[in-house]
Design an enzyme around this catalytic site. Structure first.
Site, mmCIF file in Angstrom:
data_model
loop_
_atom_site.group_PDB
_atom_site.id
_atom_site.type_symbol
_atom_site.label_atom_id
_atom_site.label_comp_id
_atom_site.label_asym_id
_atom_site.label_seq_id
_atom_site.Cartn_x
_atom_site.Cartn_y
_atom_site.Cartn_z
ATOM 1 N N CYS A 62 0.839 -1.205 0.000
ATOM 2 C CA CYS A 62 0.000 0.000 0.000
ATOM 3 C C CYS A 62 0.878 1.262 0.000
ATOM 4 O O CYS A 62 1.617 1.491 -0.944
ATOM 5 C CB CYS A 62 -0.954 -0.058 1.186
ATOM 6 S SG CYS A 62 -2.398 0.975 0.985
ATOM 7 N N HIS A 97 -3.144 -5.922 0.964
ATOM 8 C CA HIS A 97 -2.552 -6.094 2.294
ATOM 9 C C HIS A 97 -2.497 -7.564 2.706
ATOM 10 O O HIS A 97 -3.407 -8.025 3.408
ATOM 11 C CB HIS A 97 -3.394 -5.345 3.332
ATOM 12 C CG HIS A 97 -3.304 -3.862 3.232
ATOM 13 N ND1 HIS A 97 -2.272 -3.144 3.802
ATOM 14 C CD2 HIS A 97 -4.098 -2.949 2.625
ATOM 15 C CE1 HIS A 97 -2.456 -1.848 3.567
ATOM 16 N NE2 HIS A 97 -3.554 -1.704 2.849
ATOM 17 N N GLU A 108 -0.790 -8.776 5.019
ATOM 18 C CA GLU A 108 -0.682 -8.827 6.485
ATOM 19 C C GLU A 108 -2.038 -8.733 7.165
ATOM 20 O O GLU A 108 -2.154 -8.992 8.354
ATOM 21 C CB GLU A 108 0.263 -7.711 6.985
ATOM 22 C CG GLU A 108 -0.313 -6.307 7.060
ATOM 23 C CD GLU A 108 -0.411 -5.604 5.712
ATOM 24 O OE1 GLU A 108 -0.153 -6.241 4.674
ATOM 25 O OE2 GLU A 108 -0.760 -4.399 5.711
#
Lengths: 227, 86
Positions: free
Chosen positions: A86, A195, A197
């Site tokens: 990002c 993302h 994560e």
């Protein structure tokens, strides 16, 4: 494997990255401030999402000149793994560690939703735990993720298999060739808008992101064993 | 001392969705003759005298590295010589 999670003023996905490393793959991770002048002792660098420096001027444009970025650049030039998600991806393109640029989303909206990604290169050190052409469920959350590069750069990206992730069904931002993530020519710097994560636990909707970090760790362990 | 004005704009090949949205609003105001609107950035910069390097060199370096992303933007600038302000 020991990871540095860089914190810029305005980063907001740093906690998620640290959690993914410590609790997802069970490796070491430490926060490193943007003022740091050394990355000694780290084996991998993670640039988090967020709105560093308030996205002033352009996303990533100001962070690129923070102290730690010259160290990140040196780290990358040494062939060590660097990952930006990002805003981290935006910083990597502004720093010239990845080609192209990230423009405002085509429809001008900030888009926060889960998308379907396709793994189009599972031969990178970040993606070996995925199957070729595997479809992943991973969230995106950005206003400026519309990847752009000129035709010459695009041809190079294709010729060198540098496009790693594409939006499989619904391109949220209008990026060229549905690009969601790319890798540098040397294969050690990867940037992507989604993302991984935020997708390491089924209870949060998907664990498809976990194997991204597992790939990083396994390939590091393999390389270290070879030396 | 110099006053420098820098204009950063998208390259012609780059879509400007914000400009498109503004053009749509202008059309809704009734100004159908507005064909195109492109949004850019404008900087006013004060530069003090130095013998080390030319003001053009300084401004171009700053533009190339920071003020514009030359992948998608281009820039132009105007330099005006002014008296030192006290």
């Amino acid at each position: 494997m020991r990871f540095a999670v860089i914190q810029f003023p305005g980063s907001n996905c740093d906690v998620d990255l640290l959690h993914a490393i410590r609790d997802g793959v069970g490796e070491e991770a430490e926060y490193v401030p943007h003022t740091a002048e050394s990355l000694d002792g780290f084996d991998g660098v993670l640039l988090p999402g967020g709105f560093s420096y308030g996205d002033y001027l352009r996303s990533g444009a100001i962070s690129r000149f923070s102290n730690v970025m010259s160290e990140v650049t040196r780290f990358a030039e040494e062939g060590k793994p660097v990952f930006g998600t990002c805003n981290g991806f935006q910083i990597l393109v502004e720093a010239g560690l990845l080609p192209g640029a990230l423009q405002r989303n085509e429809n001008l909206h900030f888009i926060c939703k889960t998308v379907e990604l396709e793994v189009v290169n599972n031969q990178t050190r970040f993606t070996t735990e995925y199957n070729d052409r595997e479809l992943l469920t991973i969230p995106v959350a950005h206003g400026e993720g519309n990847y752009y590069c000129d035709e010459e750069t695009l041809a190079e990206l294709k010729a060198n298999d540098q496009i790693v992730f594409t939006y499989a069904s619904d391109n949220p931002n209008g990026s060229v060739e549905n690009i969601a993530g790319i890798i540098n020519r040397q294969g050690n710097v990867l940037g992507m808008m989604p993302h991984p994560e935020r997708a390491i636990e089924d209870i949060l909707g998907s664990s498809d992101g976990l194997r991204f970090f597992e790939s990083m760790v396994k390939n590091f362990v393999k390389e270290t064993a070879e030396v | 001392m110099y006053n420098v004005k820098v204009y950063v704009t998208y390259k012609e090949s780059i879509l400007d969705p914000q400009g498109e949205a503004v053009r749509g609003a202008v059309h809704r105001m009734g100004f159908d003759e507005i064909e195109d609107i492109r949004i850019g950035k404008y900087f006013e910069i004060k530069v003090s005298d130095t013998d080390d390097r030319s003001v053009e060199e300084v401004i171009e370096t700053i533009c190339d590295k920071l003020l514009a992303n030359v992948v998608m933007e281009s820039y132009r600038y105007e330099i005006e010589r002014v008296k030192e302000t006290v």
